[in-house]
Enzyme design. Structure first.
Site, PDB file in Angstrom:
ATOM      1  N   VAL A 109      37.428  -1.717  24.454  1.00 55.46           N
ATOM      2  CA  VAL A 109      38.449  -2.659  24.919  1.00 55.46           C
ATOM      3  C   VAL A 109      39.005  -3.339  23.672  1.00 55.46           C
ATOM      4  O   VAL A 109      38.242  -3.884  22.862  1.00 55.46           O
ATOM      5  CB  VAL A 109      37.888  -3.717  25.885  1.00 55.46           C
ATOM      6  CG1 VAL A 109      38.989  -4.700  26.283  1.00 55.46           C
ATOM      7  CG2 VAL A 109      37.308  -3.045  27.131  1.00 55.46           C
ATOM      8  N   TYR A 148      25.460  -3.113  28.839  1.00 53.21           N
ATOM      9  CA  TYR A 148      25.460  -2.213  29.988  1.00 53.21           C
ATOM     10  C   TYR A 148      24.383  -2.480  31.038  1.00 53.21           C
ATOM     11  O   TYR A 148      24.421  -1.885  32.111  1.00 53.21           O
ATOM     12  CB  TYR A 148      25.366  -0.773  29.494  1.00 53.21           C
ATOM     13  CG  TYR A 148      26.558  -0.389  28.642  1.00 53.21           C
ATOM     14  CD1 TYR A 148      27.811  -0.212  29.232  1.00 53.21           C
ATOM     15  CD2 TYR A 148      26.461  -0.263  27.263  1.00 53.21           C
ATOM     16  CE1 TYR A 148      28.923   0.098  28.460  1.00 53.21           C
ATOM     17  CE2 TYR A 148      27.563   0.050  26.484  1.00 53.21           C
ATOM     18  CZ  TYR A 148      28.791   0.231  27.086  1.00 53.21           C
ATOM     19  OH  TYR A 148      29.885   0.531  26.325  1.00 53.21           O
ATOM     20  N   PHE A 436      26.342  10.577  22.214  1.00 54.29           N
ATOM     21  CA  PHE A 436      27.626  10.831  22.880  1.00 54.29           C
ATOM     22  C   PHE A 436      28.325   9.526  23.183  1.00 54.29           C
ATOM     23  O   PHE A 436      27.756   8.457  23.004  1.00 54.29           O
ATOM     24  CB  PHE A 436      27.422  11.648  24.160  1.00 54.29           C
ATOM     25  CG  PHE A 436      26.365  11.117  25.078  1.00 54.29           C
ATOM     26  CD1 PHE A 436      26.711  10.273  26.118  1.00 54.29           C
ATOM     27  CD2 PHE A 436      25.021  11.458  24.932  1.00 54.29           C
ATOM     28  CE1 PHE A 436      25.749   9.767  26.982  1.00 54.29           C
ATOM     29  CE2 PHE A 436      24.048  10.964  25.787  1.00 54.29           C
ATOM     30  CZ  PHE A 436      24.412  10.116  26.803  1.00 54.29           C
TER      31      PHE A 436
END
Length: 436
Positions: A109, A148, A436
């Site tokens: 963001v 998260y 990843f």
């Protein structure tokens, strides 16, 4: 107050190449992602197209959040203020069982658009869509450790950054039964992929590799097309002559020292791991060896004649998991004992909320969702925990006894935590080398 939909538009699309060049939408998304991670961006069409091809190979879905109004002199309408990507690769959940995992990456963001609900809209929408498509688990690797958990993710695998001084000779107590040969990293691809497949099949916690990761590990290419000329490689061969391990590495001067950095080390046997470390320890004109992806339970601690040469510089979380379907996820993995435990799982997003009775027998598990007569989750659970904590202990990489001591898991029936600990014990140390 203006709403999210008033200020922003969320778009999902597949990366595309037209006439050899990335489309404007794809190129703009790549530019925004590179900017957010402080990485060099190259505007030449060949470089951007190479990145797009890697994303296409992995069948990635791109999400971009775009400001509905752009001001003169700013980055413009083609670049999103938020980025998000998802794709599917397999996760080893134990016993060689590979489960499709919904992978999430490149979550950004723009700092000028924070605290406006962009991350929450991208993440919650993606998780709900993945659950609707039948995904049992989601996974990501995080640049920050505090973002998260609120979305139900918990750290499930860990890695260490290690260094070893070579100012005195490094010796191992045992030797590999195989042989080691130097290799050309630019032609290592097919052999390395076969070795990784064998590693992936035997290692609980391993995530299958994507095209971009292979480019970094075998060519030193993070973005673009030109391989790193300083990258070196070696292969380990079993006594039967089968490749069962490889390493890529580079060296550089650091003041008066020469530091060898392990880029990638993947082995399908214990012999290969020892053999490749024998090679690294024997390379001349090197004063230090470093590696950022060493296992937590590293056999080098025991294999080195003097393990005081080995220093753990850092231990960090690696793969974060998110359970989307507790029944499918718990039935997918193997179990180390026969027992029954009832779990009360809390999930603020509602995806995995409920009470589940896990019964393990003969290595397999069956799961029943329990619901009370009024439709509320059934009472009488043996263990109560948040979905993020279930994710942390799901593979067996986090000890449930330790989690209980940390106040993250609550026992309601005597002995239940110990039963769950026994059930979740992995056959091998939980580990993985894919980012990843």
């Amino acid at each position: 107050m203006p709403s999210f939909d008033h200020d922003y538009e969320l778009r999902r699309f597949a990366p595309e190449i037209v006439d050899g060049a990335a489309t404007p939408a794809t190129a703009g998304w790549v530019a925004a992602e590179r900017l957010a991670f402080h990485e060099t961006h190259h505007d030449d069409p060949e470089t951007v197209a190479a990145e797009a091809r890697r994303m296409i190979t992995d069948d990635r879905e791109l999400t971009g959040v775009y400001a509905r109004e752009t001001r003169p002199g700013t980055l413009g309408a083609d670049q999103p203020v938020g980025t998000f990507v998802s794709f599917t690769k397999t996760l080893n959940v134990g016993g060689g069982r590979l489960v499709d995992a919904h992978l999430i990456s490149d979550v950004t963001v723009r700092p000028t658009h924070r605290r406006r609900g962009i991350l929450r809209r991208m993440m919650t929408g993606d998780l709900h869509r993945a659950a609707e498509r039948g995904a049992a688990v989601a996974a990501l690797t995080a640049t920050e450790a505090t973002i998260y958990r609120r979305f139900g993710f918990g750290p499930a695998t860990r890695q260490r950054t290690i260094s070893m001084s070579k100012r005195e000779p490094l010796k191992l107590l045992t030797s590999s039964r195989g042989t080691v040969e130097l290799a050309d990293p630019t032609t290592l691809g097919p052999v390395a992929e076969a070795v990784f497949d064998a590693f992936h099949a035997r290692t609980t916690g391993s995530v299958d590799r994507h095209a971009g990761h292979w480019s970094r590990m075998l060519a030193g290419v993070d973005y673009g097309t030109k391989p790193d000329p300083n990258l070196r490689a070696a292969l380990h061969f079993s006594p039967e002559g089968t490749p069962d391990g490889y390493v890529t590495y580079r060296s550089a001067e650091r003041g008066d020292d020469v530091v060898l950095t392990v880029v990638d080390l993947v082995t399908a046997s214990d012999d290969a791991y020892l053999g490749l470390w024998e090679l690294l320890a024997s390379i001349d004109l090197v004063t230090e060896i470093t590696w950022k992806a060493a296992p937590i339970d590293d056999v080098l601690v025991h294999a080195l004649a003097d393990n005081r040469h080995l220093t753990v510089a850092r231990e960090q979380d690696h793969v974060w998991l998110r359970i989307l379907d507790p029944v499918a996820a718990l039935e997918a993995r193997p179990y180390a004992a026969d027992a029954t435990v009832t779990l009360r799982v809390h999930d603020r997003l509602g995806l995995a909320d409920g009470t589940f009775r896990l019964t393990a027998s003969g290595g397999d598990g069956t799961v029943e969702r329990l619901v009370g007569p009024d439709g509320d989750p059934a009472q009488g659970a043996d263990v109560e925990l948040d979905v993020s904590v279930l994710a942390s202990c799901y593979l067996g990489g986090s000890d449930v006894v330790t989690l209980a001591a940390a106040g993250l898991l609550h026992e309601h029936a005597p002995g239940a935590v110990q039963r769950l600990r026994t059930l979740l014990t992995p056959e091998r140390s939980v580990y993985g080398v894919t980012s990843f």
